[in-house]
Write an enzyme that holds these catalytic residues in place. Structure first.
Site, mmCIF file in Angstrom:
data_model
loop_
_atom_site.group_PDB
_atom_site.id
_atom_site.type_symbol
_atom_site.label_atom_id
_atom_site.label_comp_id
_atom_site.label_asym_id
_atom_site.label_seq_id
_atom_site.Cartn_x
_atom_site.Cartn_y
_atom_site.Cartn_z
ATOM 1 N N ASP A 25 54.919 38.494 30.289
ATOM 2 C CA ASP A 25 54.479 37.394 30.943
ATOM 3 C C ASP A 25 53.980 36.172 30.184
ATOM 4 O O ASP A 25 53.196 36.441 29.530
ATOM 5 C CB ASP A 25 53.217 37.818 31.898
ATOM 6 C CG ASP A 25 52.799 36.943 32.941
ATOM 7 O OD1 ASP A 25 53.513 35.946 33.345
ATOM 8 O OD2 ASP A 25 51.569 37.220 33.250
ATOM 9 N N ASP A 30 52.334 32.565 30.840
ATOM 10 C CA ASP A 30 51.283 31.709 31.610
ATOM 11 C C ASP A 30 50.899 30.606 31.121
ATOM 12 O O ASP A 30 50.247 30.486 30.108
ATOM 13 C CB ASP A 30 50.249 32.344 32.075
ATOM 14 C CG ASP A 30 49.323 32.017 33.119
ATOM 15 O OD1 ASP A 30 49.406 30.679 33.343
ATOM 16 O OD2 ASP A 30 48.536 32.720 33.914
ATOM 17 N N ASP A 41 50.967 37.219 27.891
ATOM 18 C CA ASP A 41 49.856 37.678 28.233
ATOM 19 C C ASP A 41 49.750 39.293 27.973
ATOM 20 O O ASP A 41 50.450 40.218 28.370
ATOM 21 C CB ASP A 41 49.881 37.535 29.883
ATOM 22 C CG ASP A 41 48.396 38.077 30.659
ATOM 23 O OD1 ASP A 41 47.920 38.733 29.669
ATOM 24 O OD2 ASP A 41 48.305 37.742 31.743
#
Length: 391
Positions: A98, A100, A294
């Site tokens: 992930d 972000d 992440d």
């Protein structure tokens, strides 16, 4: 968010799902499913521990429930609908990454626009894919724009599905450059010294790939910058490094000019100052080339992740699957705008105005009642910056 706004968004999400075909992930029946409905109040309520069997046909479920968000698990289970993780009986899990934009070190919150943040996130995605494809050789990748602030990558190569958390942590550490030791990038061999009986040790920076190649690229780029300067400026630039005085600076500059072939091959024993620089540029490679993922998402074998093709309830944008060759030209603020919300305007009461980049255009939105393209209005309502006008 007021009830009339929630009701409007629920209805328009339903309209979108009625005209959209959603492709579920592989082994969808073995995954846990969860969703967030359009509930009243500031707290979001996650409904989870559901199997696909309980949800029913996915397309029909989305039209019927028109959730604010919908997720499926990276993990695959014998009983995905069980109410506890132990009872689910974990079998395997995708390796999920992930990115972000809010968490990227290159992003300055409050200064970078939404578009600028997403552009920097795409750069980070490309670095991550280089690690996954070139360093690890992964082939079964699904790349997804999250519909919000970044990107997800699902790795489904057979040899990663059964990795435990600690082994996934090792992959995280590698792509982040955590704990990287310069000596691990060096190959050492003993060679006969010219005109000497005593053999010498040659230390070579690995240049064929991985962190060694990244370090070498930074080192050579710096040396090329030096050679473009006049001697006085080049020597001054070198002496900015701790431990490099005038003598080492002169030797380094001479090595850059006279030992190009050896340096291209990664030989860092042409002078001790070159070895010192190479070690510093290993740290620079980590700072500039790591993939700022992440970390908890990748190590969590039970993580719920957003369903590709669904709408993001915090933006009104689509969660978009991307082919590898589509990434460069993909514009999330245009290509992820649902066709359902294009082509007409609605009236909303804007409570938080400002610049909005969306649909390939830029809007300066003032506060108060006004008519806006629906995709802009949906974006503002989903972000809590506008309410649906009273009928």
């Amino acid at each position: 968010m007021e009830e009339r706004t929630r009701a409007y968004l629920r209805g328009r999400f339903r309209d979108h799902y009625r005209r959209t075909e959603i492709t579920p992930p592989p082994a969808a029946n073995e995954r846990e499913w969860g969703f967030i409905p359009w509930t009243e109040g500031p707290e979001t309520t996650m409904v989870r521990h559901r199997s696909l069997l309980e949800l029913g046909d996915l397309s029909e479920f989305l039209v019927r429930k028109r959730p604010q968000h919908i997720y499926f698990s990276a993990g695959r289970f014998r009983d995905p609908g069980a109410s506890s993780m132990h009872e689910k009986d974990w079998q395997s899990a995708d390796l999920v990454f992930d990115l972000d934009a809010d968490h990227l070190p290159s992003v300055t919150l409050g200064e970078d626009s939404y578009g600028e943040m997403l552009a920097k996130c795409k750069d980070a995605l490309c670095r991550l894919l280089e690690f996954l494809e070139e360093d690890f050789g992964f082939e079964d990748l699904e790349i997804v724009f999250s519909g919000g602030r970044g990107y997800h990558v699902h790795v489904r190569d057979e040899n990663v599905l059964h990795l435990e958390r600690e082994h996934r942590r090792e992959i995280v550490d590698y792509v982040r450059g955590i704990g990287l030791e310069f000596e691990s990038l060096i190959e050492t061999e003993t060679v006969a010294g010219l005109g000497r009986k005593t053999p010498t040790e040659r230390r070579t920076l690995r240049t064929e790939g991985g962190w060694g190649a990244r370090t070498h690229a930074h080192l050579m780029a710096f040396l090329d910058e030096l050679l473009a300067l006049d001697d006085e400026d080049a020597l001054e630039r070198l002496q900015e490094f701790d431990g490099i005085g005038e003598g080492k600076a002169t030797a380094t500059l001479n090595a850059a000019r006279n030992n190009r072939e050896q340096l291209e091959a990664g030989n860092v024993t042409v002078h001790t100052a070159i070895a010192q620089l190479a070690e510093r540029f290993a740290m620079r490679a980590v700072e500039q080339d790591n993939a700022p993922i992440d970390e908890p998402v990748t190590t969590d074998t039970n993580r719920l992740i957003r369903l590709p093709g669904s709408l993001h309830g915090g933006s009104g944008l689509k969660t978009v699957r991307l082919e590898r060759d589509e990434i460069a030209d993909f514009d999330p603020l245009d290509d992820a705008v649902p066709e359902t919300f294009r082509g007409h305007e609605i009236t909303v009461d804007v409570t938080d105005g400002g610049e909005v980049e969306l649909g390939g255009d830029s809007f300066t939105v003032s506060e108060g009642d006004q008519s806006l393209p629906e995709y802009v209005a949906v974006f503002l309502m989903a972000r809590g910056r506008a309410e649906k006008e009273k009928e």
